[in-house]
Design a protein around this motif. Sequence first.
Motif, short mmCIF file in Angstrom:
data_model
loop_
_atom_site.label_atom_id
_atom_site.label_comp_id
_atom_site.label_asym_id
_atom_site.label_seq_id
_atom_site.Cartn_x
_atom_site.Cartn_y
_atom_site.Cartn_z
N UNK A 147 -5.37 3.34 -47.21
CA UNK A 147 -6.32 4.30 -47.78
C UNK A 147 -5.62 5.27 -48.72
N UNK A 148 -4.41 5.66 -48.36
CA UNK A 148 -3.64 6.58 -49.21
C UNK A 148 -3.28 5.92 -50.54
N UNK A 149 -2.97 4.63 -50.51
CA UNK A 149 -2.69 3.89 -51.74
C UNK A 149 -3.95 3.86 -52.62
N UNK A 150 -5.09 3.61 -52.01
CA UNK A 150 -6.36 3.60 -52.74
C UNK A 150 -6.61 4.96 -53.38
N UNK A 151 -6.38 6.04 -52.62
CA UNK A 151 -6.60 7.38 -53.15
C UNK A 151 -5.65 7.70 -54.29
N UNK A 152 -4.39 7.31 -54.14
CA UNK A 152 -3.39 7.60 -55.17
C UNK A 152 -3.71 6.91 -56.48
N UNK A 153 -4.39 5.76 -56.40
CA UNK A 153 -4.76 5.02 -57.61
C UNK A 153 -6.11 5.46 -58.16
N UNK A 154 -6.74 6.41 -57.50
CA UNK A 154 -8.08 6.81 -57.92
C UNK A 154 -9.10 5.71 -57.72
N UNK A 155 -8.82 4.80 -56.80
CA UNK A 155 -9.73 3.68 -56.54
C UNK A 155 -9.51 2.49 -57.44
N UNK A 156 -8.63 2.62 -58.42
CA UNK A 156 -8.39 1.53 -59.38
C UNK A 156 -7.23 0.68 -58.90
N UNK A 157 -7.45 -0.10 -57.85
CA UNK A 157 -6.40 -0.92 -57.27
C UNK A 157 -7.00 -2.28 -56.92
N UNK A 192 -12.31 1.52 -38.13
CA UNK A 192 -11.77 2.88 -38.11
C UNK A 192 -12.39 3.80 -39.15
N UNK A 193 -12.85 3.26 -40.27
CA UNK A 193 -13.45 4.08 -41.32
C UNK A 193 -14.96 3.85 -41.42
N UNK A 194 -15.38 2.61 -41.20
CA UNK A 194 -16.79 2.28 -41.28
C UNK A 194 -17.15 1.47 -42.49
N UNK A 195 -16.24 1.38 -43.47
CA UNK A 195 -16.48 0.60 -44.69
C UNK A 195 -15.24 -0.24 -44.98
N UNK A 196 -15.38 -1.22 -45.86
CA UNK A 196 -14.27 -2.08 -46.24
C UNK A 196 -13.36 -1.38 -47.25
N UNK A 197 -12.15 -1.89 -47.47
CA UNK A 197 -11.27 -1.31 -48.50
C UNK A 197 -11.94 -1.31 -49.88
N UNK A 198 -12.67 -2.36 -50.20
CA UNK A 198 -13.34 -2.43 -51.51
C UNK A 198 -14.36 -1.32 -51.66
N UNK A 199 -15.13 -1.09 -50.61
CA UNK A 199 -16.14 -0.04 -50.68
C UNK A 199 -15.49 1.34 -50.78
N UNK A 200 -14.42 1.56 -50.03
CA UNK A 200 -13.73 2.84 -50.11
C UNK A 200 -13.17 3.06 -51.50
N UNK A 201 -12.64 2.01 -52.11
CA UNK A 201 -12.09 2.13 -53.47
C UNK A 201 -13.19 2.48 -54.47
N UNK A 202 -14.36 1.85 -54.32
CA UNK A 202 -15.49 2.20 -55.20
C UNK A 202 -15.85 3.67 -55.08
N UNK A 203 -15.91 4.14 -53.85
CA UNK A 203 -16.28 5.54 -53.61
C UNK A 203 -15.21 6.47 -54.15
N UNK A 204 -13.95 6.10 -53.94
CA UNK A 204 -12.84 6.91 -54.43
C UNK A 204 -12.87 7.01 -55.96
#
Length: 279
Positions: free
Chosen positions: A163-173, A196-208
């Motif tokens: 999740x931290x990697x996703x955040x650091x990329x602004x979701x562009x990963x 643990x979060x409730x959504x997939x990595x792809x969905x979190x990246x979209x939101x980020x």
Amino acid sequence: MRYVSRVPRPPLDALIGDLYYLEGAPPYARLMLPPMPGALLIVNLGAPFQIRAGTDVGTAEYADGCVVTVPTRALEFGYPLQTRSVGVHVKPWGLAPFLPMPAAELCDRPVTVEQVWGRPAVAELRDRLDAADGPREMLTLLEEELMRRLRETTGLGLVRHTSSVIAASGGAVAIGDLSVAAGVSSTHLAQRFKELIGVTPKRLARTQRFAATMLAIDFAAPIDWGDVASGAGYFDQAHFGHEFRAFTGLTPTRYAEVRRRFLREHPGHTLDGWPLPAD
């Protein structure tokens, strides 16, 4: 409104952005909260408030407070004339150590705090908060309650790092690269995220990506939406517009109008960074 906040002590600071106290008259009776890459826990100390989780569902009332995992669609909060609460802005993975159920069960389904921690425990916590000597003592009491409830959670390190990697990329990963870097299958990573979060990595990246894009815009100045879409890495302006409506129910132009209304009617307000007036 009065707003007091602080960052919690370790180890809670790895899970929580800040603890806060909020009191006063809300700027609008109803506020729309677009999806954000974070979770929320509120212990209510005033009159009940309401939440509507999407246009296709009804409004529910929350007397003792609420728990909200990372949302996939906008939430509408309805406030009493005076509101008073303590709360926690939680990092995407941060609720998991405090939940008795998988986060996926709560996705886009805000629940009361007593549904998570039980009525006697929440009633006792609210009594202690009510008797506290001011906001800072209240935040200390809430922090102590969270420390007491903190538990080991399998897979939290994996989800937190990714999740931290996703955040650091602004979701562009590239989501496939995340599982390769983590040394697990994409299926395993998605399962851990949903648990643990409730959504997939792809969905979190979209939101980020959406949140990062919105927070970078100066709504007081003219906006070239084509430049915004391109700069945020969206395929084209149509793709950006589709994401905008999916997250907010509004077009970019309408969103800007509503955001500017808030800035015009309540300049410098505590809540003017993300919520929008819904009335």
